[in-house]
Write a protein that holds these residues in place. Sequence first.
Motif, PDB file in Angstrom:
ATOM      1  N   LEU A  60       0.540  -1.293  -0.067  1.00  0.00           N
ATOM      2  CA  LEU A  60       0.134  -0.323  -0.618  1.00  0.00           C
ATOM      3  C   LEU A  60       1.144   0.845  -0.058  1.00  0.00           C
ATOM      4  O   LEU A  60       0.447   1.790  -1.004  1.00  0.00           O
ATOM      5  CB  LEU A  60      -1.133  -0.476   0.937  1.00  0.00           C
ATOM      6  CG  LEU A  60      -2.626  -0.691   0.916  1.00  0.00           C
ATOM      7  CD1 LEU A  60      -2.905   0.186   0.059  1.00  0.00           C
ATOM      8  CD2 LEU A  60      -1.974  -2.511   0.924  1.00  0.00           C
ATOM      9  N   ARG A  61       1.951   1.319   0.306  1.00  0.00           N
ATOM     10  CA  ARG A  61       2.736   2.854   0.679  1.00  0.00           C
ATOM     11  C   ARG A  61       3.834   2.490  -0.240  1.00  0.00           C
ATOM     12  O   ARG A  61       4.130   4.259  -0.816  1.00  0.00           O
ATOM     13  CB  ARG A  61       3.391   2.570   1.935  1.00  0.00           C
ATOM     14  CG  ARG A  61       3.060   2.386   3.556  1.00  0.00           C
ATOM     15  CD  ARG A  61       3.308   2.740   4.793  1.00  0.00           C
ATOM     16  NE  ARG A  61       4.920   4.020   4.755  1.00  0.00           N
ATOM     17  CZ  ARG A  61       4.935   3.695   6.282  1.00  0.00           C
ATOM     18  NH1 ARG A  61       4.299   3.777   7.162  1.00  0.00           N
ATOM     19  NH2 ARG A  61       6.458   4.676   6.070  1.00  0.00           N
ATOM     20  N   MET A  62       3.438   1.530  -1.179  1.00  0.00           N
ATOM     21  CA  MET A  62       3.785   1.956  -2.669  1.00  0.00           C
ATOM     22  C   MET A  62       3.118   2.336  -3.910  1.00  0.00           C
ATOM     23  O   MET A  62       3.371   2.340  -4.547  1.00  0.00           O
ATOM     24  CB  MET A  62       5.386   1.406  -3.322  1.00  0.00           C
ATOM     25  CG  MET A  62       4.579  -0.514  -3.311  1.00  0.00           C
ATOM     26  SD  MET A  62       5.797  -0.953  -4.149  1.00  0.00           S
ATOM     27  CE  MET A  62       6.412  -2.746  -3.530  1.00  0.00           C
ATOM     28  N   GLU A  84       7.509  14.517  -7.109  1.00  0.00           N
ATOM     29  CA  GLU A  84       9.642  15.155  -7.064  1.00  0.00           C
ATOM     30  C   GLU A  84      10.403  14.621  -6.315  1.00  0.00           C
ATOM     31  O   GLU A  84      11.172  15.047  -5.839  1.00  0.00           O
ATOM     32  CB  GLU A  84       9.091  16.614  -6.903  1.00  0.00           C
ATOM     33  CG  GLU A  84       9.047  17.460  -7.771  1.00  0.00           C
ATOM     34  CD  GLU A  84       9.765  17.271  -9.401  1.00  0.00           C
ATOM     35  OE1 GLU A  84      10.424  17.258  -9.034  1.00  0.00           O
ATOM     36  OE2 GLU A  84       8.550  16.912 -10.179  1.00  0.00           O
ATOM     37  N   LYS A  85       9.492  13.606  -5.110  1.00  0.00           N
ATOM     38  CA  LYS A  85       9.286  13.125  -3.734  1.00  0.00           C
ATOM     39  C   LYS A  85       9.910  11.333  -3.945  1.00  0.00           C
ATOM     40  O   LYS A  85      10.808  11.023  -3.238  1.00  0.00           O
ATOM     41  CB  LYS A  85       8.756  13.782  -2.861  1.00  0.00           C
ATOM     42  CG  LYS A  85       9.216  14.901  -2.454  1.00  0.00           C
ATOM     43  CD  LYS A  85       8.813  15.425  -1.450  1.00  0.00           C
ATOM     44  CE  LYS A  85       8.797  17.082  -0.686  1.00  0.00           C
ATOM     45  NZ  LYS A  85       7.948  17.526   0.083  1.00  0.00           N
ATOM     46  N   ILE A  86       8.646  10.932  -4.791  1.00  0.00           N
ATOM     47  CA  ILE A  86       8.695   9.467  -4.822  1.00  0.00           C
ATOM     48  C   ILE A  86       9.801   8.537  -4.248  1.00  0.00           C
ATOM     49  O   ILE A  86      10.456   9.080  -6.474  1.00  0.00           O
ATOM     50  CB  ILE A  86       7.734   8.886  -5.799  1.00  0.00           C
ATOM     51  CG1 ILE A  86       7.143   7.799  -5.615  1.00  0.00           C
ATOM     52  CG2 ILE A  86       7.270   8.991  -7.414  1.00  0.00           C
ATOM     53  CD1 ILE A  86       5.303   7.536  -6.211  1.00  0.00           C
ATOM     54  N   GLY A  87      10.186   7.625  -4.328  1.00  0.00           N
ATOM     55  CA  GLY A  87      11.468   6.636  -4.750  1.00  0.00           C
ATOM     56  C   GLY A  87      11.550   5.236  -3.480  1.00  0.00           C
ATOM     57  O   GLY A  87       9.956   5.279  -2.755  1.00  0.00           O
ATOM     58  N   ASP A  88      12.584   5.289  -3.456  1.00  0.00           N
ATOM     59  CA  ASP A  88      12.223   3.476  -3.614  1.00  0.00           C
ATOM     60  C   ASP A  88      14.006   3.875  -1.717  1.00  0.00           C
ATOM     61  O   ASP A  88      15.454   3.211  -2.534  1.00  0.00           O
ATOM     62  CB  ASP A  88      12.083   2.131  -4.117  1.00  0.00           C
ATOM     63  CG  ASP A  88      13.961   2.602  -4.959  1.00  0.00           C
ATOM     64  OD1 ASP A  88      14.155   4.244  -5.068  1.00  0.00           O
ATOM     65  OD2 ASP A  88      13.901   1.107  -4.916  1.00  0.00           O
ATOM     66  N   VAL A 119       4.016   9.332  -0.790  1.00  0.00           N
ATOM     67  CA  VAL A 119       2.672   8.428  -1.854  1.00  0.00           C
ATOM     68  C   VAL A 119       2.607   8.856  -0.229  1.00  0.00           C
ATOM     69  O   VAL A 119       2.324   8.100   0.692  1.00  0.00           O
ATOM     70  CB  VAL A 119       2.854   6.823  -2.001  1.00  0.00           C
ATOM     71  CG1 VAL A 119       0.988   6.195  -2.232  1.00  0.00           C
ATOM     72  CG2 VAL A 119       3.833   6.517  -2.734  1.00  0.00           C
ATOM     73  N   PRO A 120       1.253   9.833  -0.307  1.00  0.00           N
ATOM     74  CA  PRO A 120       0.775  10.083   0.571  1.00  0.00           C
ATOM     75  C   PRO A 120      -0.935   9.613   1.092  1.00  0.00           C
ATOM     76  O   PRO A 120      -1.295   9.861   2.319  1.00  0.00           O
ATOM     77  CB  PRO A 120       0.621  12.209   0.725  1.00  0.00           C
ATOM     78  CG  PRO A 120       1.204  12.548  -0.459  1.00  0.00           C
ATOM     79  CD  PRO A 120       1.323  11.183  -1.435  1.00  0.00           C
TER      80      PRO A 120
END
Length: 528
Positions: A97-99, A475-479, A493-494
């Motif tokens: 879910l958090r991705m 601009e912020k999504i990442g792993d 991922v808000p």
Amino acid sequence: MNRLGVWLVAAGLAVLARGADYDVIIAGGRVVDGTGAPARAADVAIKDGKIAQIGAITGTATTRLDAHGLVVAPGFIDVHTHSDDLVEKLPRSEHFLRMGVTSIVVGNCGGSKLDIGAFFRGIDEQHVSPNVATFIGHNTVREAAMHGIFDRPPTETELAEMKRLVDRAMRDGAVGLSTGLIYLPGTFAKTEEIVELAKVTSPYGGIYASHMRSESGKILEAIEEVLRIAREAHVRAEVSHIKLSGENSWGRTAAVLALLDRARAEGIDVCQDQYAYTASSTRMRQLIPDEAFDGGTATFNAILADPQRKADLVAKMKRNILGRGRLDYAYAVVASFRGDGTLNGMNIVEAAKKLRGSDSLDDQIEVILEIERRGGAQGVFHGIAENDLQVFMKHPMTMIASDSGERVFGEGVPHPRGYGNNARVLGRYVRELHVLTLEDAVRKMTSLPAEHFQLTGRGVLQAGNWADVTVFDPEKIGDPSTYKDPHHYAVGVPYVLVNGVLVIRDGEHTGARPGQALRHTPPAPVPH
């Protein structure tokens, strides 16, 4: 109180009396609807678990989410997971879910629950956070019908029982049949056996998905087998986690994709899925020849106890690794070994040095055999070329899928794909490297898998569809999860909604479990 104040209070009371127009409004975002169409500024309204309206929305809502500067997309669909035990072990599925993943398909690589009806009832009764569909696994039904692991074709009676089990699974809502042809007992199955079982799924509109017999030197032959099964059984097909594994196979992407494109031109409905990493993950047992397990663990232990048979096994393992152009097992990393947790995160060369004081090839093989003797381990295997990965990713029929099971936070040193796969695509391959456009990356995670797997009402943001929605910051999504330090959730991922219910809010799991059992129900049987 002046007149305006009185009017505002009265208006507010009137709204409360009649109820809000919508359950949720996601306001001010950039909508990427999943079809590949250009992003557009729009609000999204949700009512009773469905998308109610997309556009400039002036109504009221019980919950209003500010999406200015954010992308609003359909919830991501991961068609290749191994989270078959989520009901019992991890119903929140927070790592998915958090991705941004809102629907998962389990039962891949030939392994599934045998009783699909009971599996779905468990989801209905116990509740989980994501939506869940499942295959029926060939390995599962083969072992059940043949009462063991055997290097032989099934008898007529055994094949009939396998067909019965597959038919029951399809009637209970499985999406199709999966195989894992490098795993026991599937590795012993002939093509004809699989064709007969795939035919059972055809009247139900089933799909055939395969972890093929080879992802390296014999990959073209392996794909031909998938296509033959699809052709003769009259089913759609899915090539699981497409890759070219091992240095000797790198650079053959053009031949692989040309073969698949020719099949599509011929009329075979075939797609492929892929994770966004240059390492794979499976059991360490795969380093040991299959014949060592014909008959199960007892056979393996008998070989280890017989000096000559063990010497023959070791010699074959040496030939196998040297034949792949490798001099050692440094590419193979212990991810989770219950027998000795101190080995987790070490490659086999390092483990041999620790356990035996020597990292010779003989000592490395001894460690592999000892790990399996003590119950086996999960491994991470580095062997995919970055350029090949990007070529496969660009192909229009490649879906994004993690190949991940449950991730218990802090447990072992697992492959990072279970925490970051979708976020990695959007961060690394869209924002940083420009391998994909934003719209195409979202399409590969949403409408493409929804259409190929016939997940009706999902995969596209449009009025009337289920309100599976992922809101992320491009601009912020990442792993942040890495091979050495994997236990980090995706970032950027808000908000994530499943069937209209907020499951991720302000980047944290809400505890909600609104997921549905996605029983496959085609419009009508397809006669052949």
